[in-house]
Design an enzyme around this catalytic site. Sequence first.
Site, PDB file in Angstrom:
ATOM      1  N   GLU A   1      39.110  12.163 -29.392  1.00  0.00           N
ATOM      2  CA  GLU A   1      40.067  12.123 -30.502  1.00  0.00           C
ATOM      3  C   GLU A   1      39.940  10.810 -31.267  1.00  0.00           C
ATOM      4  OE1 GLU A   1      43.976  12.463 -28.926  1.00  0.00           O
ATOM      5  OE2 GLU A   1      43.479  14.278 -27.802  1.00  0.00           O
TER       6      GLU A   1
ATOM      7  N   CYS B   1      42.573   4.790 -35.207  1.00  0.00           N
ATOM      8  CA  CYS B   1      42.599   4.555 -33.767  1.00  0.00           C
ATOM      9  C   CYS B   1      41.392   5.261 -33.143  1.00  0.00           C
ATOM     10  CB  CYS B   1      43.909   5.102 -33.194  1.00  0.00           C
ATOM     11  SG  CYS B   1      44.026   4.926 -31.422  1.00  0.00           S
TER      12      CYS B   1
ATOM     13  N   CYS C   1      39.860   8.903 -18.807  1.00  0.00           N
ATOM     14  CA  CYS C   1      40.110   7.500 -18.473  1.00  0.00           C
ATOM     15  C   CYS C   1      40.359   7.386 -16.972  1.00  0.00           C
ATOM     16  CB  CYS C   1      41.320   6.976 -19.243  1.00  0.00           C
ATOM     17  SG  CYS C   1      41.638   5.219 -18.953  1.00  0.00           S
TER      18      CYS C   1
ATOM     19  N   CYS D   1      47.208   5.683 -15.899  1.00  0.00           N
ATOM     20  CA  CYS D   1      48.588   5.336 -16.283  1.00  0.00           C
ATOM     21  C   CYS D   1      49.415   6.624 -16.229  1.00  0.00           C
ATOM     22  CB  CYS D   1      48.625   4.730 -17.683  1.00  0.00           C
ATOM     23  SG  CYS D   1      47.575   3.286 -17.839  1.00  0.00           S
TER      24      CYS D   1
ATOM     25  N   CYS E   1      50.346   8.931 -19.431  1.00  0.00           N
ATOM     26  CA  CYS E   1      49.301   9.142 -20.436  1.00  0.00           C
ATOM     27  C   CYS E   1      48.500  10.415 -20.176  1.00  0.00           C
ATOM     28  CB  CYS E   1      48.380   7.929 -20.440  1.00  0.00           C
ATOM     29  SG  CYS E   1      46.914   8.166 -21.445  1.00  0.00           S
TER      30      CYS E   1
ATOM     31  N   SER F   1      42.969  -2.870 -27.406  1.00  0.00           N
ATOM     32  CA  SER F   1      44.090  -2.796 -26.479  1.00  0.00           C
ATOM     33  C   SER F   1      43.582  -2.485 -25.074  1.00  0.00           C
ATOM     34  CB  SER F   1      45.037  -1.687 -26.945  1.00  0.00           C
ATOM     35  OG  SER F   1      46.067  -1.525 -26.010  1.00  0.00           O
TER      36      SER F   1
ATOM     37  N   SER G   1      48.546  -3.418 -23.015  1.00  0.00           N
ATOM     38  CA  SER G   1      49.472  -2.337 -22.660  1.00  0.00           C
ATOM     39  C   SER G   1      50.283  -2.840 -21.488  1.00  0.00           C
ATOM     40  CB  SER G   1      48.696  -1.084 -22.250  1.00  0.00           C
ATOM     41  OG  SER G   1      47.997  -0.564 -23.339  1.00  0.00           O
ATOM     42  N   LEU G   2      51.455  -3.350 -21.764  1.00  0.00           N
ATOM     43  CA  LEU G   2      52.233  -3.993 -20.698  1.00  0.00           C
ATOM     44  C   LEU G   2      53.127  -2.954 -20.009  1.00  0.00           C
ATOM     45  CD1 LEU G   2      52.424  -6.883 -19.590  1.00  0.00           C
ATOM     46  CD2 LEU G   2      54.523  -7.154 -20.893  1.00  0.00           C
TER      47      LEU G   2
ATOM     48  N   ASN H   1      56.319   9.337 -26.225  1.00  0.00           N
ATOM     49  CA  ASN H   1      56.023  10.682 -26.714  1.00  0.00           C
ATOM     50  C   ASN H   1      55.917  11.611 -25.516  1.00  0.00           C
ATOM     51  OD1 ASN H   1      55.723  11.105 -29.498  1.00  0.00           O
ATOM     52  ND2 ASN H   1      53.772  10.035 -29.534  1.00  0.00           N
TER      53      ASN H   1
ATOM     54  N   CYS I   1      48.245   9.915 -26.894  1.00  0.00           N
ATOM     55  CA  CYS I   1      46.842   9.745 -26.572  1.00  0.00           C
ATOM     56  C   CYS I   1      46.308  10.831 -25.633  1.00  0.00           C
ATOM     57  CB  CYS I   1      46.743   8.369 -25.931  1.00  0.00           C
ATOM     58  SG  CYS I   1      45.246   7.997 -25.123  1.00  0.00           S
TER      59      CYS I   1
END
Length: 374
Positions: free
Chosen positions: A96, A117, A124, A128, A131, A213, A236-237, A312, A355
Site C-alpha cells: 500500500e 506514505c 512486518c 505491534c 496494527c 518512522s 512510534s512510541l 483506527n 496501515c
Amino acid sequence: MAFVPAKPALYGETLASLTAALTAAGQPAFRARQILDWLYKKRVRTWDEMTNLPKDLRAWLDATYDLAPTAFVLDRQSGDETDKLLLELRDKSLIETVIIRAPMTGVGVDKSRKTICISTQVGCAMGCKFCASGLEGLKRNLTAGEIVHQLIQVCRQEDAHTPRARAELASFDNIVVMGMGEPLHNYDAIVRALTIVNAEWGLGFGARRITLSTSGLVPKILQLADEPLGIRLAISLHGATDAVREQIMPVNKRYPLAELLPAVKAFSEKHGRMVTLEFILIEEINDSLEQAEKLRDIARDLHAHVNLIPYNTVVGLPWKRPSLTRQERFADILRAADVSVTLRREKGHDIAAACGQLRLQTEKERNAGVPAAG
Ligand code: SF4
C-alpha cells in the site's frame, strides 16, 4: 527475507552503480545521467521512449533491468481526501502507498498538506498489537527499486488530478516512511531508496521533507544518525512507560525506553532537528492522564513534537478509539506544558486506511476468488 527478482529494478540504481554497470558493459559513462533523466524527469514507461539512447543500449537495458517493479491494482479514495494505492509486485505480493491531501489541525494552526506514505516491507515482523500489517508477520523486504517506484506510481495517479500539467513529486509537501513494514528492519534498501529520492539525479525531493518512522530499533537509529541523509525521524512510541509500551509493542522488550530515548536524543542532537513522537491513543490502554504526564516529560526532555493519533479500528483486533473528550484531555496536559502537539483528525477510516488493512482485505478477497474492486 531478501527477494531476488529475475531482473533488478532500474529504479534501485544510483548514479554511481549505474555508471559502473554501464562501464562494465562497454557503454560510455555519460549515458547514466541520460538514463536517469528519462526515469525521473521525463518518467517514461518504456525503453523505446528513451530516444537519445542507441538501440543496442536500449536492448541491453531491457535485458538487464526491470522498468516496472510495481503494477497499479487499485486506487481507493476516501471521502476525506485520503487515497490508498494498492500495488502488486512481481511476485504477486501486495503493498500500500497512501496519499493524504487533508488538512491537519494543530495547536491553533490549520494547514493543508499533501503527504505520501510509503511502505518498506511486505507485512512486518514487529508484531505491534494494534496494527493490521503485523497480523500475518513479515513476508519479505522490499527492494530499493520497489520503494522508489511507489513514488513514480503516486505521480502517475496524481496526473489524473492535474489535467493541464504532469504532476511533479515536488508538488507534495512531505514523504513519510510510515506505511507497511519497519523501515530500519530493511535498512540498506531504505537508505539506498531515500538516497535516490533525495539526489539531484534522482527524484530531487528535499531530505528535510522526508520523515522515517521506526518502532524503535536502537542500533539502527544510531546508524541512521551517522548517514549523510538529513531526513527527519519519528518514533512510534505509543506507550510512555515500559509496562504500557510492552503490552502493545513487543519491540520494547528488546529495546526498552531506557535504551530507546537516549538513542533518539543522540539522533536529534546530531541532526539539530525536532524528532516526532507518534502516539496512537487507544481506549483504556494508553490514554490515561498518567500516560499523558509521562509522555509530556519525555517530550520535554527530547524537545520532541508529539503527534496524537486516535486509533483506527482494525477488524479482528479488540482495541477502541477514546472519546473526543478524553483525546482532548490527554492533549491538554501536553499543551499546558508548552509541548508541541498535534491531535490528528480522523483520516481514511472508511477505506480501511489503518496501515495494512486494505492489503489484508484484498488478499482475503483474492483467496476467496473475489476480484478486487476500486
Ligand atoms: S506499526 Fe509499523 S512496526 Fe508495528 S507492526 Fe505495524 S508496520 Fe510493523
